[in-house]
Design a protein around this motif. Structure first.
Motif, short mmCIF file in Angstrom:
data_model
loop_
_atom_site.label_atom_id
_atom_site.label_comp_id
_atom_site.label_asym_id
_atom_site.label_seq_id
_atom_site.Cartn_x
_atom_site.Cartn_y
_atom_site.Cartn_z
N GLN A 143 -1.95 10.32 2.70
CA GLN A 143 -2.53 9.08 2.25
C GLN A 143 -3.82 9.32 1.48
N GLN A 174 -15.87 -1.11 2.21
CA GLN A 174 -15.82 -2.44 1.61
C GLN A 174 -17.16 -2.89 1.05
N LYS A 194 -12.05 -3.54 -7.31
CA LYS A 194 -13.05 -4.60 -7.19
C LYS A 194 -12.54 -5.83 -7.89
N ARG A 195 -12.76 -6.96 -7.31
CA ARG A 195 -12.31 -8.17 -7.99
C ARG A 195 -13.28 -9.29 -7.78
N ASP A 236 -9.84 -4.90 8.57
CA ASP A 236 -8.81 -4.96 7.52
C ASP A 236 -7.48 -5.27 8.17
N ASP A 247 -14.88 -4.27 -13.45
CA ASP A 247 -14.54 -3.43 -12.32
C ASP A 247 -15.26 -2.11 -12.37
N LYS A 298 -15.92 -7.06 -3.09
CA LYS A 298 -15.31 -5.77 -3.36
C LYS A 298 -14.09 -5.69 -2.47
N ASP A 310 0.82 -1.20 0.00
CA ASP A 310 0.00 0.00 0.00
C ASP A 310 0.85 1.25 0.00
N GLY A 311 2.15 1.14 -0.16
CA GLY A 311 2.98 2.33 -0.26
C GLY A 311 3.66 2.73 1.03
N VAL A 336 -11.06 -3.46 -0.99
CA VAL A 336 -10.66 -2.07 -0.82
C VAL A 336 -9.27 -2.07 -0.23
N ARG A 337 -8.39 -1.32 -0.83
CA ARG A 337 -7.05 -1.26 -0.28
C ARG A 337 -6.67 0.18 -0.04
N GLU A 338 -5.82 0.32 0.93
CA GLU A 338 -5.32 1.68 1.13
C GLU A 338 -4.20 1.94 0.16
N HIS A 339 -3.98 3.18 -0.11
CA HIS A 339 -2.93 3.51 -1.06
C HIS A 339 -2.30 4.80 -0.56
N TYR A 340 -1.15 4.69 0.02
CA TYR A 340 -0.53 5.87 0.60
C TYR A 340 0.33 6.59 -0.43
N PHE A 371 -9.91 2.21 -4.62
CA PHE A 371 -10.82 1.08 -4.57
C PHE A 371 -10.54 0.12 -5.70
N LYS A 411 -7.20 6.84 -0.39
CA LYS A 411 -7.73 5.48 -0.48
C LYS A 411 -8.14 5.20 -1.91
N ASN A 428 -8.06 0.98 7.40
CA ASN A 428 -9.44 0.67 7.07
C ASN A 428 -10.17 -0.09 8.16
#
Lengths: 241, 934, 312
Positions: free
Chosen positions: B3, C67, B9-10, A127, C214, B18, A12-13, B20-24, B7, B5, A42
């Motif tokens: 940071q 989520q 989906k997979r 999470d 997606d 769904k 996530d960086g 959801v991952r964080e992305h800093y 999204f 966030k 999260n």
């Protein structure tokens, strides 16, 4: 799978020693004696404290100290796949027990005999690191309720993947199969009240990982203290002091 | 540390979740240019004064990786988004790019644009993922441009027209790969370029114009979704494609859904799949199931038959068309095996192949670019079409070519040239080809590996002597017997008479694990290499030379460390007791086999050393006899030995390897040591010992032998190894070679012995058929085999000397180590044989010879002969090649004869014939050894 | 539990009465306080200063649970509820092959009240779930539902979307049903269902392959989703949006679910006391007025929340 890229960035960086963003809010449940909302990345958790009040079940009453009870529940929608049975499954029971024991260690129960303190923790979103978030939220809620404690309990998790110790694992890193150490400490007293680990680690590595978790807990403690201070200022302000 | 966030989906296994991952986003990601004033330049990788900084987009990286690896391309910024996309599409290209980035000599810098706060882009609504990634690449390029503010030119290389247009609109300079390479004015780089597939459509010019060739059009591969649903429903089967080495038009797919293997026959049915690909196969209707064609060979193209060495086991055997290891063998009768055809490729296994260009009558092509067909040395790979500007140059060279694509309208796959190895026929070039084909690492040991060596010159120190685990055996009379000129001596023997009339017999093995510790670069390198490879004129070591020839080698008259197995034996070679210990020894003599034999034979010599030799020999004979009684097989492998000219390294003479009593003596004690150690380690570590087994050959595998034997009136009992051994012993005729020939035929039917971890199989399966031993392992050659290093560690742990390394607890890792060792062992053997064949070719180049040969197998248009003097075998044709029908000859299966129609002449199996050996060149630069009847 | 009748346009209803005792335990009131509350209501002045038909200020937040496909959090005074919508692919009911499925489930978190711990909150949760299900989903045949179920179908008879609507009561200060209704409406308007591409060439009764993309998704049309207004009778008057203290004093409560068009989508009566039929009609018209106001407020809040979320 690469959990730490050669450039030193995780999925996530974050860098390996960095925690996720923390956010805390006090007083979300108006009816409770004390409540708090705690977010680690999260993971969102609400804790509510009811008590000290009269013991509901006379047979369990303790004559020289307060009875501390705790319940951990996860919302149906908290995990990616919808859970069918949010209460009463084994994991929830175990975590309830763990939180109870941890908080019991820090509450000065001898000051409130024959009474009952209920701590309810509700997970809104999971999470990774739910255990730690719950303990932090419970600490905050107890502080908000004004229950006398020896010290705050703060908690943080750390792990070991790709030969690097990582702080504050999220769900993906947790399920990667590497070790996962959850640590709870009393920051001022510098004592460990909760230590859990799964998977295997060599002893030298474990020391490093535990040290990292302790650093994380201390950082959380600093943040919690700030939040409490801010909250007290607000209360004073509203009271007109 | 800001940071944000994001999204994602997979879908997962039918359920939609769904995710959801964080992305800093970070402040602390730097640009990597040392000239930059703003950023921290401690990690900078680009050159100090770059003229142009290149940024490649994903498709360019995927397709033109060979170009990127060329040192002319430098000062490249690799964006993390590009790396991620490459990783998802092609893992091997990803590994290569990573290797480039970590190589300190090349200036490739990885810029994590996805986490940089200025260069992160969020997906806009309606934008596809690819468009978003392209936009991210452009934004990053723009950021670089403004960040470095004119101190260097930023160039975006992309073949995508849209991307290029948008980039130029946004003010970034962009070029296609081709125009950039042209601008470098390096024509040799242009060859490395891969043309995009669309340009390959007009390939009629290059089609073979031979009338018998039809245009082959392949069926479309099914899309992935259909394949997955087909696999679910069971109409398709998944497995790895294995092409028959000797008949490239036949392939097998081992499938778990059917218990058996599915045969794929014919190029159309193989539908562009390569050996090693994971494919999806559809079964053909039952009436089309292929029946074994036992006699005729491949008929679609005239595949050439080469003269080669006698195979050492069934795994090498070229005869029968179906010999995949592990499956039931060939039966002459019509037992149809399931046949199918490939409908889709699940995972490609393309890499680079070495070989040479086919000589073409008229090179087609236009404007300096010629199209040519590349034929790989590995016959399992189809011919590959490449184009090049250096056609004349390359015609007589061995080159390396990589495959790019295979359009369904094209008969051959398309590829591109990577590099030249050298001249065809040149010994060093051909040797390098052999090494590349067999995946043998010949690179010099890296500095990290060499750093693990003990300081040289090394000698036994007082600490070693004081170490309680080590017994001081320097006073014992220890000697070694090895091939002449051997420098890496890993075993030494001792035979001391005891006062009670028994003997103390010792086998001392070089203590390699004292110097090679687990989890060091030296150990990792040795583990990868697996074994030393013995080519005719050189040896490629598993361990660095200082260890193999000096520190570990048990040379004469120096003190050395060893790991010893010492028995107390009666004069009847009964073992009373065994003990194992680490020791210090001092060998008093390093004899060669000839010397040892001479000493034993010379009755005048009575010195202690010779007495010991004779005692040992006597014991060895008894042990050998006992082994044969139990059922050990003595098979004859036609090992060929070359005498090499010391200056030119050309072969001077070629002959069969002579086995003397001395050889057998040493072999016997090595076997005994291996067996004893196997028992000891298995006792202590029943679940993680590394052992060696030899699976019993099945009846089907022995069919060819039985058939041939029956044809000459010989009845072989193959019910057990002992029965077979006895039958072989009694197979004597007037002909001195008869017995040897039968033994050679028997050898071909054997399976290969393999290493395995004891935890993977049950004890009855540990059997070593050939040695008739219930347990066996390799202990006696740690200098040249990694398996022995592992066994040394196991033995040391079982004695309590050392802790067992952690890897032994991981069963899957152990199994993969055993598999790697088997793979390396097999490759080393094939490389050795290929080297011998190469030298054979060189030897006969100027020496056409007439000699005697024996027929070993009958074919429809001739027969195979074995030349005992040189140990080679090859085909002799009675009818001219290309004439598929027998012509005037027909085959009598029952009697294994080939007869002329008019009855005047016939040849039967095992008959002696005279042949003429000569090197011919039917095509330029393609020398072959040809055998003809005199 | 399946003894409930479906109500569309009928007036009288017959439900198992809510066990008022369980609510009473939550709040301990002295006699003086009880008089105070009842008296205040009679004089159109409630304890917190509101009039009888005034609702507490509403705070709406959407997208709180990232989520989920859609989520919302609604606060009315001290009542705090979270509603969450998750969509999964499943098989449609054999009796209704052209409709998707919706399941409403409410859970009472023990943080709201200690008595909800363990299985204590199950009764209340079940009651709320069923009431909400009835209001949103209409009759057995699926007609008149607030949500258009046929928009959830992917491949008729084989694949459809199953919507799981989960409500969580975090803090309870009365009027749970209204709050949950509002939260569900907000959550539904926040919901995005991913677009599904069906692989062609599926035959017979096998499950066809679907490819979920997606990016594109359908937003829900929530204009037909009703809100719920609960009228609580204390003494001789009825109030809207009762706090838990006021609820402990009620003799009966009627919850009416009304949509934007003013149609009644469901009706529930709780409490043991009997009611004059004419009063019910009166209550319904009052509810209609209140509901208009509520719907407008709610819609504007939802729009604001959505816009706010898109900016961030």
């Amino acid at each position: 799978m690469e959990y730490v890229s050669p450039e030193g960035l995780r999925l996530d960086g974050r860098r390996p020693m960095e925690m996720r963003q923390i956010r805390a809010e006090i007083g979300v449940v108006a009816k409770a004696a004390g409540s708090a909302l705690f977010e680690m990345g999260n993971t969102k958790v609400i804790a509510a404290v009811y008590g000290p009040r009269e013991v509901q079940n006379r047979s369990q009453q303790l004559n020289d100290s307060a009875l501390v009870r705790c319940e951990y529940t996860m919302a149906n929608f908290s995990t990616g796949d919808r859970m069918r049975k949010p209460k009463g499954d084994r994991r929830s029971t175990e975590i309830s027990l763990v939180i109870r024991q941890t908080m019991e260690a820090c509450i000065m129960t001898h000051l409130m005999p024959r009474s009952q303190i209920d701590i309810f923790v509700q997970v809104l979103q999971a999470d990774g690191g739910t255990r730690s978030a719950c303990i932090n939220a419970a600490s905050l809620a107890l502080a908000d309720a004004g229950i006398p404690m020896r010290d705050l309990v703060t908690s943080c998790s750390a792990g070991y993947l790709n030969s690097t110790p990582l702080l504050d694992l999220n769900y993906i890193e947790d399920s990667a199969g590497g070790a996962d150490v959850t640590l709870g400490i009393l920051p001022k007293l510098d004592k460990v009240t909760l230590l859990q680990m799964d998977a295997k680690l060599s002893v030298e590595t474990f020391e490093n990982v535990m040290q990292l978790a302790i650093e994380g807990c201390k950082a959380v403690a600093t943040y919690i203290r700030e939040v409490l201070l801010e909250n007290t200022k607000q209360l004073e302000y509203r009271r007109g002091i | 540390m800001l940071q944000n966030k994001s999204f994602v989906k997979r879908t997962r296994g039918g359920k939609i979740t769904k995710v959801v991952r964080e992305h800093y986003l970070r402040h602390d990601i730097y640009c990597g240019a040392p000239i930059c004033k703003v950023c921290d330049t401690s990690q900078a990788r680009l050159s100090p004064t770059p003229s142009t900084i290149l940024i490649f987009d994903t498709n360019v990286v995927l397709n033109q990786i060979d170009l990127l690896e060329n040192p002319a391309i430098d000062d490249v910024v690799v964006l993390s988004i590009v790396l991620e996309e490459v990783k998802n599409r092609n893992l091997s290209v990803y590994n290569r790019v990573r290797a480039l980035c970590s190589n300190s000599l090349r200036k490739f810098f990885v810029f994590s644009n996805e986490h940089h706060k200025d260069t992160y882009v969020t997906e806009m609504s309606g934008e596809s993922k690819n468009d978003r990634n392209d936009r991210a690449i452009r934004v990053a390029a723009q950021w670089y441009q403004s960040h470095l503010a004119g101190s260097a030119r930023i160039l975006l290389i992309t073949n995508d027209k849209e991307n290029k247009r948008k980039a130029i609109e946004e003010g970034i300079s962009a070029e296609t790969v081709e125009s950039y390479v042209r601008s470098l004015s390096r024509p040799d780089l242009l060859d490395l370029l891969v043309q995009p597939a669309s340009e390959d459509v007009n390939m009629e010019e290059v089609e073979d114009l031979r009338p018998s060739k039809r245009k082959i059009i392949y069926t479309e591969h099914k899309p992935m979704s259909e394949i997955t649903s087909g696999l679910h429903r069971g109409i398709y089967h998944q497995g790895k494609l294995r092409v028959n080495r000797y008949n490239p038009f036949e392939a097998y797919v081992g499938s778990e859904s059917i218990g058996d293997e599915i045969i794929i026959y014919g190029r159309t049915n193989m539908n562009r799949a390569f050996d090693g690909d994971i494919v999806a196969v559809e079964l053909l209707p039952q009436d089309q199931w292929h029946e074994e064609k036992s006699l005729a060979l491949a008929d679609e193209e005239d595949e050439e038959e080469d003269v080669h060495l006698v195979p050492g086991s069934a795994d090498d055997a070229p005869w029968t068309t179906a010999q995949p290891p592990g499956s039931a063998g060939v039966t002459e009768s019509i037992s149809s095996r399931p046949s199918g055809r490939v409908v889709g490729i699940i995972k490609r296994n393309w890499h680079s192949y070495c070989g040479s260009l086919e000589p073409m009558a008229m090179p087609a092509g236009s404007g300096g670019v010629a199209h040519a067909l590349f034929a790989s040395k590995d016959r399992r790979i189809p011919k590959i079409r490449i184009h090049t500007r250096q056609l004349e140059n390359l015609l007589d060279k061995r080159i390396v070519v990589a495959v790019d694509s295979w359009d369904r309208l094209s008969r051959y796959p398309s590829g591109h040239y990577v590099r030249t190895i050298g001249q065809i026929g040149d010994r060093d070039t051909e040797t390098e080809v052999v090494l590349i084909e067999n995946d043998i690492n010949t690179r010099p040991f890296s500095s990290q590996v060499l750093a693990c060596l003990p300081p040289l010159p090394w000698s036994v120190s007082s600490e070693d002597l004081a170490n309680s685990i080590r017994q001081d055996l320097r006073q014992l009379r220890v000697f070694s017997v090895d091939p002449p000129g051997c420098k890496d001596i890993d075993d030494a023997l001792q035979c001391t008479s005891l006062p009670n009339g028994n003997y103390e017999v010792g086998v001392h093995i070089a203590d390699v694990t004292n110097f090679v510790h687990s989890d060091t670069p030296l150990d990792d390198e040795a583990s990868q290499r697996g074994t030393s490879v013995y080519l005719v004129e050189r040896r490629i070591d598993m361990l660095p030379k200082p260890l193999t020839e000096d520190v570990c080698s048990l040379r004469a008259d120096v003190e050395r460390l060893a790991f010893s197995v010492i028995w107390e034996m009666t004069p009847e070679a009964e073992i009373i007791s065994t003990r194992y210990t680490k020791s210090v020894i001092k060998s008093c003599a390093a004899l060669s086999y000839i010397e040892a034999q001479a000493r034993m034979d010379d009755s005048r010599l009575m010195d202690p050393l010779t007495t010991d030799l004779r005692n040992m020999n006597a014991l060895a004979k008894i042990m050998r006899e006992r082994r044969i009684q139990r059922g050990a097989l003595t098979l004859a492998s036609a090992e060929v030995k070359f005498q090499i000219d010391t200056e030119t390294h050309d072969p001077l003479d070629i002959g069969m390897y002579q086995i003397r009593e001395a050889n057998q003596m040493v072999e016997e004690f090595m076997l005994a040591a291996n067996v004893s150690v196997a028992e000891k380690i298995l006792k202590h570590f029943p679940l993680c010992s590394l052992l060696r087994r030899h699976p019993t050959p099945t009846r089907e595998m022995l069919e060819p032998l039985l058939r041939t034997a029956a044809a000459v009136g010989l009845n072989l009992d193959v019910s057990s190894s002992k029965a077979l051994a006895d039958s072989l012993d009694s197979a004597v005729a007037d002909d001195p070679y008869f017995n040897k020939l039968i033994r050679i035929l028997a050898t071909r039917c054997m399976t290969q012995a393999v290493y395995f971890s004891s935890g993977d199989l049950s004890p009855p399966e540990y059997l070593h058929y050939g040695l008739a031993a219930p347990l066996y392992t390799h202990f006696t050659s740690p200098i040249r085999r990694y398996a022995d290093v592992i066994v040394h560690r196991l033995l040391a742990a079982s004695l309590g000397i050392q802790k067992l390394p952690a890897i032994f607890q991981d069963g899957t890792r152990l199994t993969s180590i055993a598999d790697n060792l088997n793979y390396r062992h097999r490759n080393a053997q094939m490389a050795s044989r290929a080297s011998v064949e190469l030298h054979t070719l060189i030897f006969f180049r100027k020496r056409p010879t007439d000699t005697e040969a024996r027929i070993v197998r009958i074919r429809s248009n001739g027969f195979f002969v074995f030349v005992p003097k040189y140990g080679i075998e090859g085909p002799v044709y009675l009818t001219p090649r290309g004439d598929k029908e027998g012509g005037e000859w027909f085959v009598d299966e029952q009697q294994q004869k080939i007869r002329k129609m008019d009855g005047s002449m016939s040849y039967s199996v095992l008959q002696t014939v005279f042949i003429h050996l000569e090197i011919v060149e039917p095509q330029p630069n393609r020398p072959k050894l040809q055998l003809t009847l005199v | 539990m399946q003894c409930h009748h479906r109500h569309q346009h009928s007036l009288l209803s017959f439900i198992r009465p809510l066990s008022a005792s369980s609510l009473l335990e939550m709040v301990g009131l002295s006699i003086g306080e009880k008089h105070f509350i009842q008296g205040g209501i009679a004089q159109d002045l409630r304890s917190d200063g509101r009039k009888r038909l005034t609702i507490r200020p509403i705070y709406v937040e959407t997208g709180v649970i990232s989520q989920a496909n859609g989520s919302a959090r609604v606060r009315m005074g001290a009542t705090d509820v979270i509603a969450c919508v998750k969509a999964e692919l499943g098989r449609p009911n054999a009796l209704q092959p052209d409709k998707g499925k919706v399941v409403v489930n409410v859970d009472c978190s023990p943080t709201a009240a200690p008595m909800f711990e363990g299985r204590g909150g199950e009764e209340l949760s079940a009651e709320l779930s069923v009431a909400l299900q009835r209001c949103l989903l209409g009759g057995k045949s699926g007609s008149g539902a607030g949500i258009d179920l046929s928009s959830l179908v992917v491949v008729e008879g084989k694949i459809c979307w199953d919507l799981y609507i989960d409500g969580l009561v975090v803090s309870s200060d009365g009027n749970l049903l209204d709050a949950l209704g509002a939260a569900i409406k907000a959550a539904l308007s926040n919901t995005g269902i991913p677009k599904v591409n069906v692989a062609a060439g599926a035959s017979g009764d096998e499950q066809p392959e679907v490819d979920v993309s997606d990016e594109e998704f359908l937003q829900f049309d929530t204009s037909r989703v009703p809100v719920i207004v609960t009228l609580t009778k204390v003494g001789r008057h009825y109030i809207v949006d009762a706090t838990s203290e006021e609820e402990s004093q009620m003799c009966l409560a009627v919850s009416i679910s009304i949509n934007r068009q003013g149609h009644i989508c469901g009706l529930t009566k709780r409490g043991g006391a009997g009611l004059d039929p004419s009063i019910i009609l009166d209550m319904i018209s009052v509810a209609k007025t209140v509901s208009e106001q509520l719907i407008n407020t709610l819609d504007s809040h939802i729009a604001a929340a959505e816009a706010g979320e898109e900016e961030s």
